[in-house]
Design an enzyme around this catalytic site. Structure first.
Site, PDB file in Angstrom:
ATOM      1  N   GLU A  87      76.188 -14.650  26.610  1.00 40.03           N
ATOM      2  CA  GLU A  87      76.467 -13.534  25.695  1.00 40.03           C
ATOM      3  C   GLU A  87      75.468 -13.571  24.539  1.00 40.03           C
ATOM      4  O   GLU A  87      74.553 -14.392  24.527  1.00 40.03           O
ATOM      5  CB  GLU A  87      77.904 -13.621  25.166  1.00 40.03           C
ATOM      6  CG  GLU A  87      78.222 -14.886  24.406  1.00 40.03           C
ATOM      7  CD  GLU A  87      79.637 -14.922  23.836  1.00 40.03           C
ATOM      8  OE1 GLU A  87      80.272 -13.875  23.681  1.00 40.03           O
ATOM      9  OE2 GLU A  87      80.091 -16.039  23.530  1.00 40.03           O
ATOM     10  N   LYS A 101      88.920 -18.026  19.816  1.00 42.38           N
ATOM     11  CA  LYS A 101      88.019 -17.524  18.768  1.00 42.38           C
ATOM     12  C   LYS A 101      88.215 -18.405  17.537  1.00 42.38           C
ATOM     13  O   LYS A 101      88.897 -18.047  16.580  1.00 42.38           O
ATOM     14  CB  LYS A 101      88.319 -16.046  18.486  1.00 42.38           C
ATOM     15  CG  LYS A 101      87.177 -15.335  17.817  1.00 42.38           C
ATOM     16  CD  LYS A 101      87.329 -13.834  17.905  1.00 42.38           C
ATOM     17  CE  LYS A 101      86.450 -13.094  16.946  1.00 42.38           C
ATOM     18  NZ  LYS A 101      85.042 -13.444  16.981  1.00 42.38           N
ATOM     19  N   ARG A 118      94.889 -11.872  21.353  1.00 38.37           N
ATOM     20  CA  ARG A 118      93.829 -12.897  21.428  1.00 38.37           C
ATOM     21  C   ARG A 118      94.026 -13.946  20.332  1.00 38.37           C
ATOM     22  O   ARG A 118      93.861 -15.145  20.560  1.00 38.37           O
ATOM     23  CB  ARG A 118      92.458 -12.225  21.306  1.00 38.37           C
ATOM     24  CG  ARG A 118      91.300 -13.177  21.526  1.00 38.37           C
ATOM     25  CD  ARG A 118      89.988 -12.455  21.697  1.00 38.37           C
ATOM     26  NE  ARG A 118      89.545 -11.809  20.469  1.00 38.37           N
ATOM     27  CZ  ARG A 118      88.444 -11.041  20.381  1.00 38.37           C
ATOM     28  NH1 ARG A 118      87.694 -10.814  21.442  1.00 38.37           N
ATOM     29  NH2 ARG A 118      88.098 -10.491  19.237  1.00 38.37           N
TER      30      ARG A 118
HETATM   31  N1  PMP Z   1      81.166 -12.818  21.578  1.00 40.31           N
HETATM   32  C1  PMP Z   1      81.287 -13.451  20.409  1.00 40.31           C
HETATM   33  C2  PMP Z   1      80.824 -14.863  20.297  1.00 40.31           C
HETATM   34  C3  PMP Z   1      81.845 -12.795  19.296  1.00 40.31           C
HETATM   35  O1  PMP Z   1      81.973 -13.437  18.131  1.00 40.31           O
HETATM   36  C4  PMP Z   1      82.242 -11.459  19.422  1.00 40.31           C
HETATM   37  C5  PMP Z   1      82.780 -10.708  18.236  1.00 40.31           C
HETATM   38  N2  PMP Z   1      84.144 -10.934  18.050  1.00 40.31           N
HETATM   39  C6  PMP Z   1      82.105 -10.825  20.673  1.00 40.31           C
HETATM   40  C7  PMP Z   1      81.559 -11.544  21.735  1.00 40.31           C
HETATM   41  C8  PMP Z   1      82.573  -9.432  20.903  1.00 40.31           C
HETATM   42  O2  PMP Z   1      83.978  -9.387  20.907  1.00 40.31           O
HETATM   43  P1  PMP Z   1      84.806  -8.144  20.366  1.00 40.31           P
HETATM   44  O3  PMP Z   1      84.414  -6.987  21.220  1.00 40.31           O
HETATM   45  O4  PMP Z   1      86.219  -8.530  20.540  1.00 40.31           O
HETATM   46  O5  PMP Z   1      84.401  -7.939  18.965  1.00 40.31           O
END
Ligand code: PMP
Length: 299
Positions: free
Chosen positions: A185, A152, A53
């Protein structure tokens, strides 16, 4: 003085000495990317997926990371080892680097890379037993065709604004809708609803980061025979779901008991949420990059 060591541009330095220039474009413009990774009992959970990622985010914004993926995996592991952490949270940041005051990334000669490993502060244990009481905030998710949440990036102002709204409302997390009003989300977590034993989570293009925990839950649920769908849905579907839970590296899998005053199911973490959390925790011990292979053999 803390003993913590931070990886910064090729060296391990003390926390007090881990400083970045005010001309770093990560600071000036939010020009950079990051990852949040977690280690469990010496296993860096799905490190390869996190690095994929990261490198995909880098490619998308034309940022050159000065290490190969394999080198980066070693750096992450070494940061945990140097801090004697077998369990902890890793923050990996790659910014565009130091440049001049202009917006152009072309003044930045090389990316700044830093890795911080710390013990994790998570929600108190009771919240996993009771579930979260959350609200929907007025702040809408960045449109994915404007600033794609799948990158990200260091542009987390959208999420910070959600956190402010949630804090002012006295809740630990909040639900964010996209510009069209569909569920996207949380501030830093993905959302799943369960209805008639079927799991549904919004697809990335609705405006969600495609979480590593989310993907692990999809794998676990399918392996257990549950149907999982990536689909667009509204708050109505959340309110009327049998179960709702959030997923994220820090939060793992956490039930939601109330949304905007509507009690979800019977107001307690549901059986599927609990089952998935248990299996997820088992998976975190095995699926990933081992910090101390030789010790595991010796023990
Ligand atoms: N959405 C956002 C905006 C985030 O910052 C995160 C944390 N990284 C997640 C979802 C969850 O992703 P992950 O399971 O990869 O931590």
């Amino acid at each position: 003085m803390s003993e913590q060591l931070i990886f910064l541009d090729g060296k391990f330095v003390k926390k007090e000495e881990a400083v970045v220039s005010v001309y770093d474009h990560g600071f000036l413009y939010g020009d950079g990317i990051f990852e949040g990774i977690r280690a469990y009992s010496g296993n860096v959970f799905r490190l390869d997926e996190h690095l994929t990622r990261l490198y995909d985010s880098a490619k998308s914004i034309m940022l050159t990371i000065p290490y190969t993926k394999e080198e980066m995996a070693h750096i992450v592991a070494e940061t945990l080892r140097k801090n004697k952490l077998t369990d902890g949270y890793v923050r990996l940041v790659v910014s565009r680097g130091v440049g001049d005051l202009g917006l152009s990334p072309y003044s930045c000669e090389k990316a700044t890379v830093l890795v911080i490993a710390e013990p994790l502060r998570i929600y108190p244990k009771e919240l996993y037993e009771t579930g979260l009481d959350i609200i929907t905030v007025a702040t809408r998710r960045n449109r994915s065709d404007v600033l794609n949440p799948m990158v990200k990036s260091l542009n987390y102002l959208n999420n910070v604004l959600v956190k402010i709204e949630a804090t002012l409302a006295g809740v630990p997390e909040a639900l964010m809708l996209n510009d069209q009003g569909y569920v996207a989300e949380g501030s830093a977590d993905n959302i799943f609803i369960v209805r008639d034993k079927k799991l549904i989570t919004p697809p990335g293009h609705v405006g969600a980061l495609v979480g590593i925990t989310r993907n692990a839950i999809i794998d676990i649920a399918r392996a257990k025979g549950y149907e999982v769908e990536e689909a667009i849905y509204t708050r109505h579907d959340v309110y009327t779901a049998d179960e709702v839970f959030l997923t994220g590296t820090a939060a793992e899998v956490i039930a939601v008991k109330k949304v905007d005053g509507r009690i979800i199911g019977d107001g307690k973490p549901g059986p599927i949420t609990n089952e998935l959390l248990e299996s997820f925790r088992e998976l975190t011990l095995t699926d990933g990059y081992k910090l101390y292979d030789e010790l595991h053999v010796a023990n």
